[in-house]
Design an enzyme around this catalytic site. Structure first.
Site, PDB file in Angstrom:
ATOM      1  N   ASP A  49     -69.139 -32.497 -31.011  1.00  0.00           N
ATOM      2  CA  ASP A  49     -67.987 -31.765 -31.535  1.00  0.00           C
ATOM      3  C   ASP A  49     -66.793 -32.653 -31.815  1.00  0.00           C
ATOM      4  O   ASP A  49     -66.083 -32.457 -32.789  1.00  0.00           O
ATOM      5  CB  ASP A  49     -67.581 -30.655 -30.557  1.00  0.00           C
ATOM      6  CG  ASP A  49     -66.335 -29.930 -31.026  1.00  0.00           C
ATOM      7  OD1 ASP A  49     -66.442 -29.099 -31.947  1.00  0.00           O
ATOM      8  OD2 ASP A  49     -65.238 -30.212 -30.493  1.00  0.00           O
ATOM      9  N   ASP A  50     -66.540 -33.651 -30.962  1.00  0.00           N
ATOM     10  CA  ASP A  50     -65.364 -34.483 -31.148  1.00  0.00           C
ATOM     11  C   ASP A  50     -65.703 -35.940 -30.884  1.00  0.00           C
ATOM     12  O   ASP A  50     -66.618 -36.253 -30.102  1.00  0.00           O
ATOM     13  CB  ASP A  50     -64.226 -34.026 -30.225  1.00  0.00           C
ATOM     14  CG  ASP A  50     -62.856 -34.442 -30.739  1.00  0.00           C
ATOM     15  OD1 ASP A  50     -62.777 -34.975 -31.865  1.00  0.00           O
ATOM     16  OD2 ASP A  50     -61.860 -34.231 -30.028  1.00  0.00           O
ATOM     17  N   HIS A  73     -65.537 -30.288 -24.931  1.00  0.00           N
ATOM     18  CA  HIS A  73     -65.061 -29.825 -26.232  1.00  0.00           C
ATOM     19  C   HIS A  73     -64.238 -30.962 -26.850  1.00  0.00           C
ATOM     20  O   HIS A  73     -64.767 -32.032 -27.105  1.00  0.00           O
ATOM     21  CB  HIS A  73     -64.249 -28.541 -26.021  1.00  0.00           C
ATOM     22  CG  HIS A  73     -64.081 -27.709 -27.242  1.00  0.00           C
ATOM     23  ND1 HIS A  73     -63.604 -26.408 -27.191  1.00  0.00           N
ATOM     24  CD2 HIS A  73     -64.285 -27.954 -28.552  1.00  0.00           C
ATOM     25  CE1 HIS A  73     -63.551 -25.904 -28.405  1.00  0.00           C
ATOM     26  NE2 HIS A  73     -63.948 -26.827 -29.252  1.00  0.00           N
ATOM     27  N   ASN A 108     -58.747 -25.894 -26.962  1.00  0.00           N
ATOM     28  CA  ASN A 108     -59.704 -26.360 -27.956  1.00  0.00           C
ATOM     29  C   ASN A 108     -59.710 -27.876 -28.058  1.00  0.00           C
ATOM     30  O   ASN A 108     -60.733 -28.519 -27.876  1.00  0.00           O
ATOM     31  CB  ASN A 108     -59.373 -25.731 -29.316  1.00  0.00           C
ATOM     32  CG  ASN A 108     -60.405 -26.023 -30.373  1.00  0.00           C
ATOM     33  OD1 ASN A 108     -60.631 -27.172 -30.743  1.00  0.00           O
ATOM     34  ND2 ASN A 108     -61.043 -24.979 -30.884  1.00  0.00           N
ATOM     35  N   ASP A 109     -58.544 -28.455 -28.327  1.00  0.00           N
ATOM     36  CA  ASP A 109     -58.473 -29.903 -28.510  1.00  0.00           C
ATOM     37  C   ASP A 109     -57.238 -30.449 -27.808  1.00  0.00           C
ATOM     38  O   ASP A 109     -56.355 -29.694 -27.369  1.00  0.00           O
ATOM     39  CB  ASP A 109     -58.446 -30.239 -30.003  1.00  0.00           C
ATOM     40  CG  ASP A 109     -58.777 -31.705 -30.278  1.00  0.00           C
ATOM     41  OD1 ASP A 109     -59.362 -32.361 -29.395  1.00  0.00           O
ATOM     42  OD2 ASP A 109     -58.463 -32.184 -31.379  1.00  0.00           O
ATOM     43  N   ASN A 129     -61.503 -30.670 -36.434  1.00  0.00           N
ATOM     44  CA  ASN A 129     -60.849 -31.780 -35.738  1.00  0.00           C
ATOM     45  C   ASN A 129     -60.248 -32.801 -36.705  1.00  0.00           C
ATOM     46  O   ASN A 129     -60.752 -33.001 -37.809  1.00  0.00           O
ATOM     47  CB  ASN A 129     -61.844 -32.475 -34.805  1.00  0.00           C
ATOM     48  CG  ASN A 129     -62.143 -31.622 -33.582  1.00  0.00           C
ATOM     49  OD1 ASN A 129     -61.234 -31.109 -32.936  1.00  0.00           O
ATOM     50  ND2 ASN A 129     -63.425 -31.449 -33.282  1.00  0.00           N
TER      51      ASN A 129
END
EC number: 3.1.1.2
Length: 354
Positions: free
Chosen positions: A53-54, A114, A167-168, A269
């Site tokens: 995801d990241d 995440h 989330n981030d 992202n």
């Protein structure tokens, strides 16, 4: 008369529900398709089968990838396997993805990483910040990276009432960060209702050991976050509004909105090209395909490069696009020395030499 009023109210309610459903489809870009924009010299990264995801890359070329994210309502190719942190050395000719060991005492079985961010302290200590959803709860984990052992030493778990749906994250100190909440609520049903009603209650929070505060709000679904190379501006992706917000950072760590860049895709992202300061964005051209998974019509992928975002007319270029035949649901793209990594929410990951 009473029946007439009841029927009228029912009609109004159904009309409102229909309008909200149509609005949600528009926010999801449910009808959008993409034409392929291919890159040469690309291959899928071995060992990544259930999402990356990241991605965050250190100045020395070491790339961290958060893998195996699971979210309620989202597809997973590995629902029973916990997530992890992988590392790739992009200075090597043929870099491989290796899983980092995590120190004892940390609950690996419920690790659900995440968004991630790194911070290098004055003494060259590297800290890795990880948004974690153990049992679908919300925490931020801080690790110390021990390069010689290829391991992470767990230092701290952060929970806070102002971090209900993280989330981030972007680290700005050894225990200091900005984080996005993609929803105001933490309860799954209330999250769905919040999204359906388009309440715009998502926000950005600043956290330090001495102060925690909301510093920006009014987002549809605040997602990716990053910081400009000169540390003066914070960039926030609003995924369902198809926007990137540029926020000015003040000495007291408060943020004020400077401008909004509107796009035609769901922005996830954000990464910064260290050589140019350009913003690379992992995007979802069609969010409905992302949330309603069909292997015969999989979610597509898109990577955008944004140049001169502070200018009156930033330049937006499509770097990569695919209909899902190679890469499904791109969530991040990070570049280092003409090497590009593209991660996904729950599928594979791509390595390209530009």
């Amino acid at each position: 008369m009473g029946r007439l009023v009841a029927l009228s109210l029912l009609g109004i309610a159904l009309a409102l529900l229909g309008e909200r459903l149509l609005a949600l489809r528009n926010r999801l870009k449910a009808s959008r398709e993409v034409e392929s924009v291919d890159l040469p010299n690309c291959h899928l990264i071995k060992g990544i089968e259930a999402g990356a995801d990241d991605i965050d890359i250190l100045p020395n070329g070491l790339a961290f990838l958060s893998v195996g994210l699971k979210c309620p309502g989202l597809h997973s190719f590995s629902p029973d396997k916990p997530g992890g942190i992988l590392m790739m050395d992009l200075k090597k000719e043929n870099p491989r993805a290796l899983e980092l060991r995590i120190s004892r005492g940390f609950n690996l079985a419920s690790f659900n990483p995440h968004g991630i961010s790194t911070f290098i302290d004055n003494d060259d200590t590297v800290y890795l910040f990880v948004v974690n959803h153990p049992e679908f709860k919300n925490t931020v984990e801080i690790f110390k990276f021990e390069e010689e052992e290829n391991s992470l030493l767990h230092l701290k778990t952060i929970k806070h009432e102002l971090l209900p749906s993280v989330n981030d994250i972007i680290a700005v100190g050894p225990a200091h960060f900005y984080a996005t909440n993609d929803h105001y609520f933490s309860d799954p049903f209330l999250k769905y209702l919040e999204t359906y009603l388009n309440l715009h209650w998502a926000n950005v929070v600043y956290y330090s050991p001495n102060e925690v505060k909301v510093v920006a709000e009014g987002f549809d679904a605040a997602n990716g976050i990053n910081i400009s190379p000169d540390k003066k501006y914070i960039y926030v992706a609003d995924i369902l509004a198809h926007e990137i917000h540029v926020l000015e950072k003040h000495p007291n760590m408060n943020l004020t909105q400077l401008k909004v860049l509107k796009l035609d895709t769901l922005v996830d992202n954000l990464s910064i090209d260290p050589s140019s300061g350009d913003i690379l964005v992992g995007c979802h051209p069609n969010g409905q395909k992302l949330f309603i998974y069909d292997p015969n019509n999989p979610p597509s992928s898109e990577v955008l490069r944004i140049q001169n975002i502070l200018s009156e007319k930033p330049t937006v270029t499509t770097v990569y696009a695919n209909n899902g035949s190679v890469l499904q649901g791109s969530s991040v793209a990070s570049v280092y020395d003409r090497k590009l990594l593209i991660g996904t929410l729950y599928h594979r990951a791509l390595y390209c030499e530009l």
